[in-house]
Design an enzyme around this catalytic site. Sequence first.
Site, short mmCIF file in Angstrom:
data_model
loop_
_atom_site.label_atom_id
_atom_site.label_comp_id
_atom_site.label_asym_id
_atom_site.label_seq_id
_atom_site.Cartn_x
_atom_site.Cartn_y
_atom_site.Cartn_z
N THR A 94 0.86 -1.18 0.00
CA THR A 94 0.00 0.00 0.00
C THR A 94 0.90 1.23 0.00
O THR A 94 1.61 1.49 0.98
CB THR A 94 -0.92 0.03 1.23
OG1 THR A 94 -1.80 -1.10 1.18
CG2 THR A 94 -1.75 1.30 1.25
N LYS A 169 -7.59 1.60 -2.63
CA LYS A 169 -7.20 1.19 -1.27
C LYS A 169 -7.24 2.35 -0.30
O LYS A 169 -7.81 2.24 0.80
CB LYS A 169 -5.79 0.58 -1.31
CG LYS A 169 -5.21 0.23 0.07
CD LYS A 169 -5.99 -0.85 0.78
CE LYS A 169 -5.46 -1.13 2.19
NZ LYS A 169 -4.19 -1.84 2.19
#
EC number: 1.1.1.31
Length: 291
Positions: A94, A169
């Site tokens: 991420t 995300k």
Amino acid sequence: MTTVAIIGLGNMGSGMADNLVKGNFDVTAFDLSEAALDKAKGFGCKVAASAVDAVKGAEIVVTMLPAGKHVHDIYANQILANVDKNTLLVDCSTIDVGTAKTVSELAESRGLKMLDAPVSGGTAAAAAGTLTFMVGGDADAFEKAQGVLGAMGKKIVHAGGHGAGQAAKICNNMLLGASMIATCESLQLAQKLGLDPQVFFDIASNASGQTWSLTTYCPVKGVGPQSPADNDFAGGFASALMLKDLTLAMQGAEGVDAQVPMGELAAKWFEQHCDEGNGSLDFSSIINKLA
């Protein structure tokens, strides 16, 4: 048997490596931690002495790293020059959207296909092979990745072009962080107004206030399905990681001039929570700030 190199064997990467082996992939793993490598060896992975050694000859490379700077460094300086021309690159870290796009452009400049494919579900889903993947990149690369991602997850969504997976995300986790705080506020207020938390849970989980933070991840011990609250907030999704994702969301919002007042407030709350020494506790421990 498809050969896969996986780099980054932390709490998430370890479970992912295990499920790749269970999925009948030929897996070579690398991490800077000897303990992590020993654990991967126990799963049935081959272990490499370096990232360069891990990716040589691999048909697919999967990375799960802490931050954008690590992703950029390892691809620019170790991976891109040492993989075969048909190797598929899948970054599950991420990171910020900008870095995801930059690294993908570097890969494409060498004729390589790359996906940004961050995950949702936490360590339990990584271990169980039930992660959700939000994937950015070309459609043909996405199709090529179905087998390897399917070994690690149950839901695989093509979000769009390069960087779209990261965008999905950080937006998802901004929603999660803000909704967890609202869930905590509601439970605390309900108790102070004299409602039993279980009674409030039974009502709200079947009413318009229903959220994942309440019904799946209730921050009150003994209420709802088992959650980190039942283990004094150990395990789960660390508050420091939630702060990282909220920070990325704030950077993204600033870059496109988006108004995110609740996201900004959630980021401030989690920053304070981590500064107070709670970074390793599950993010639902934010309820303790309301006690």
